[in-house]
Write an enzyme that holds these catalytic residues in place. Structure first.
Site, PDB file in Angstrom:
ATOM      1  N   GLU A  50       0.814  -1.229   0.000  1.00  0.00           N
ATOM      2  CA  GLU A  50       0.000   0.000   0.000  1.00  0.00           C
ATOM      3  C   GLU A  50       0.841   1.270   0.000  1.00  0.00           C
ATOM      4  OE1 GLU A  50      -2.538  -3.221   1.923  1.00  0.00           O
ATOM      5  OE2 GLU A  50      -0.479  -2.482   2.230  1.00  0.00           O
ATOM      6  N   PHE A  54     -11.504  -6.944  14.078  1.00  0.00           N
ATOM      7  CA  PHE A  54     -10.414  -7.435  13.227  1.00  0.00           C
ATOM      8  C   PHE A  54     -10.084  -6.393  12.153  1.00  0.00           C
ATOM      9  CE2 PHE A  54      -9.111  -9.870   9.356  1.00  0.00           C
ATOM     10  CZ  PHE A  54      -7.862 -10.254   9.827  1.00  0.00           C
ATOM     11  N   GLN A  55      -8.812  -6.066  12.011  1.00  0.00           N
ATOM     12  CA  GLN A  55      -8.305  -5.078  11.052  1.00  0.00           C
ATOM     13  C   GLN A  55      -8.957  -3.707  11.225  1.00  0.00           C
ATOM     14  OE1 GLN A  55      -8.311  -6.848   7.035  1.00  0.00           O
ATOM     15  NE2 GLN A  55      -6.223  -7.559   7.428  1.00  0.00           N
ATOM     16  N   LYS A  93     -17.620  -0.703   5.890  1.00  0.00           N
ATOM     17  CA  LYS A  93     -17.989  -1.795   4.988  1.00  0.00           C
ATOM     18  C   LYS A  93     -19.504  -1.848   4.765  1.00  0.00           C
ATOM     19  CE  LYS A  93     -17.070  -6.665   4.001  1.00  0.00           C
ATOM     20  NZ  LYS A  93     -16.338  -7.883   4.408  1.00  0.00           N
ATOM     21  N   MET A 108      24.081   8.755   2.607  1.00  0.00           N
ATOM     22  CA  MET A 108      24.013  10.055   3.286  1.00  0.00           C
ATOM     23  C   MET A 108      24.302   9.903   4.777  1.00  0.00           C
ATOM     24  SD  MET A 108      23.717  13.246   2.666  1.00  0.00           S
ATOM     25  CE  MET A 108      22.656  13.868   1.356  1.00  0.00           C
TER      26      MET A 108
END
Length: 580
Positions: A52, A114-115, A164, A480
């Protein structure tokens, strides 16, 4: 009663109505209802990324290359939190981005389902605005507003989180014909009194500088800037985010100011008596120690975001508005003053700046052991691929060299993570840019550290026929950070050796992802390897340039020090003085 469709179908129709033509994303449980109607859309192309974070950076690259709003999509919980970095990146660099996330069903919100993650709360400080939609009827309005907010005023990211059950529920689709956002009315027209005052200040200054920031590119004001520069003959400096806003080939362009800027650009700001600041924000990487920055200068500060004006440096003449409207009005006001007989003479100023430019040109030392110079690689890349190509850089030494040694002639050809400094930006940003401008050669100029954060997107590029080219500046270390350890930590190289000259084999890795893999280890092979990469356009190309690990980015102003203490190839420059 109108046609009944699901919230998910309404979302897809809304994206079509907002003229989104591509979405970068990954499906998952909470956003899954949206993926079903998305499959049937003939107007919106979905590109399945491998992470993502890459969806967000690809949307940023698309936006940077096209000037349009970039769109990314993810599911709830970890899908959404993986978008946090690109959202923060877009926020810092003023990139128009709409992020759409699924959320757990509304009845489960707040139960640690969940999630579940409170992505609205998490992204509150790094978005222009964000939404949590639990009613399907509100989807079109939210999407319409999100695109408007992202693109107007000071551009930035907007998040739309949709539960959802809102995606699954029935609704009627109705695209709003007007947008009513009380309290959101960005000022675009500048105040005419401020414009007149600025014009007079410009013509009475003896040592003025046009200090140009990324806002000039975001605001589509580069043509107007060119006119203003030509009209006045004033020197121009372009910040890291503004590379390409003014042609590098123009004699008035002194280059990039700041921590790794040219001595002429840094010196011009330090010696200036007037900073004409256009769409720039006095970032710490430009100013160095703020109290010592441009001590003799009065400040004209033009910006669309009133919060930027006076934030770091007091503005003597503040101008709130869109640079695309401010600059033409400034030109008109200056022309009126010139017609009345004002005739500024900047010849002494230019003599001083040209001496700096001649004494301290941008350059680099070739490695004594005969190994490959990274600056040489990037210089040849710019020369052979040319100013019509797009260059997307990761973050670190290779980013600074790409900003210094490629000649940029026009806006939208330099993409990088400036404010947030996000490693891993280059490959997905190049992918997004190539999707937005498929007929343009797009290079990801990447380091071996950055590349190993997001190189999984080479799979996305191979499968979706997105033939980007990757110039891998492989110095086998976090360059760097190693440079800082060399300069400030007694060469104690704690955890900066990546062993990337041994692991992985980047040529094999490229081939495993369906790309061409090339390698160059000495200067004699550089041109032919770049030309070979340029001739391969039916698949992505990765070129592993094995470069010297101790090359340094010069000039350098150490963090927290004054710009007066600029270091040039380990030597201190002379003090800026009126005689220098």
């Amino acid at each position: 009663m109108g046609e009944q469709i699901t919230g998910a179908e309404s979302l897809v129709r809304s994206l079509e109505a907002a003229e989104a033509d591509v979405v970068f994303g990954i499906p998952g449980g909470a956003i899954l209802p949206a993926y079903d109607p998305l499959m049937d859309s003939t107007k919106v192309r979905h590109i399945l990324v491998r992470h993502e974070q890459a969806a967000g950076h690809a949307a940023e690259g698309y936006a940077g290359a096209t000037g349009r709003v970039g769109v990314c999509m993810a599911t709830s919980g970890p899908g959404a939190t993986n978008l946090v970095t690109p959202i923060a990146d877009a926020h810092m660099d003023s990139i128009p981005l709409v992020a759409i996330t699924g959320q757990v069903p509304s009845a489960a919100i707040g139960t640690d389902a969940f999630q579940e993650a409170d992505i609205r709360g998490i992204t509150m400080p790094i978005t222009k605005h964000n939404y949590l939609i639990t009613n399907p009827d509100e989807i079109p309005q939210a999407i319409n507003e999100a695109f408007h907010l992202a693109a107007s005023g000071r551009p930035g990211p907007v998040l739309v989180d949709i539960s959802k059950d809102a995606l699954q529920a029935e609704t009627e689709f109705s695209w709003p014909t007007e947008i009513d956002l009380p309290g959101y009315h960005p000022t675009t027209r500048p105040h005419s009194k401020q414009i007149r005052e600025a014009a007079r200040a410009i013509l009475s200054a003896r040592q003025p500088v046009l200090y140009v920031g990324g806002g000039v590119i975001r605001g589509g004001a580069t043509a107007a800037l060119y006119q203003l520069a030509e009209l006045t003959g004033i020197p121009v400096v372009t910040t890291l985010m503004a590379r390409g806003a003014f042609p590098d080939s123009h004699p008035q362009n002194l280059g990039m100011p700041g921590m790794h800027g040219t001595v002429a650009a840094v010196g011009a700001l330090q010696q200036s008596d007037l900073l004409i600041t256009l769409g720039a924000r006095f970032d710490d990487r430009v100013t160095g120690k703020l109290s010592t920055f441009a001590p003799k200068a009065s400040v004209i500060h033009a910006d669309i975001d009133p919060a930027e004006i006076g934030k770091n440096r007091t503005a003597d003449i503040p101008i709130v508005g869109d640079v695309a409207e401010i600059i033409p009005e400034l030109i008109t006001a200056i022309e009126a003053e010139l017609a009345e007989g004002s005739q500024p003479d900047y010849s002494d100023w230019w003599n001083q700046l040209n001496r700096l430019r001649e004494t301290y040109p941008l350059g680099y030392d070739l490695p004594e052991d005969g190994s490959l110079s990274p600056q040489y690689v990037i210089e040849r890349l710019g020369a052979l691929s040319g100013p019509d190509s797009i260059y997307a850089a990761g973050v670190g030494q290779h980013q600074m060299w790409a900003a210094q040694f490629v000649g940029y002639e026009r806006p939208g050809t330099w993409l990088n993570s400036g404010g947030l400094g996000t490693m891993g930006f280059a490959v997905p940003a190049a992918m997004g840019a190539k999707v937005g401008r498929p007929d343009t050669t797009v290079w990801a100029v990447d380091g071996d550290g950055c590349f190993q954060m997001t190189n999984q997107e080479l799979a996305t590029c191979s499968i979706n026929d997105i033939p980007i080219k990757v110039a891998l500046i492989n110095n086998s270390s976090l360059g760097m950070v190693r440079q800082w350890q060399t300069l400030f930590y007694n060469e104690r190289y704690s955890n900066t050796d990546l062993h990337s000259h041994s692991f992985p084999d980047f040529v094999k890795l490229a081939e495993a992802y369906g790309c061409y893999g090339l390698q160059a280890t000495n200067a004699d092979d550089v041109d032919s390897t770049i030309e070979k990469a340029l001739s391969m356009n039916d698949a992505p190309v990765v070129v592993d340039f094995r470069v010297h690990k101790d090359a340094m980015v010069w000039p350098m102003v150490a963090a927290g020090t004054s710009n007066d203490d600029i270091m040039v190839a380990r030597a201190m420059a002379p003090e800026w003085g009126s005689d220098d």
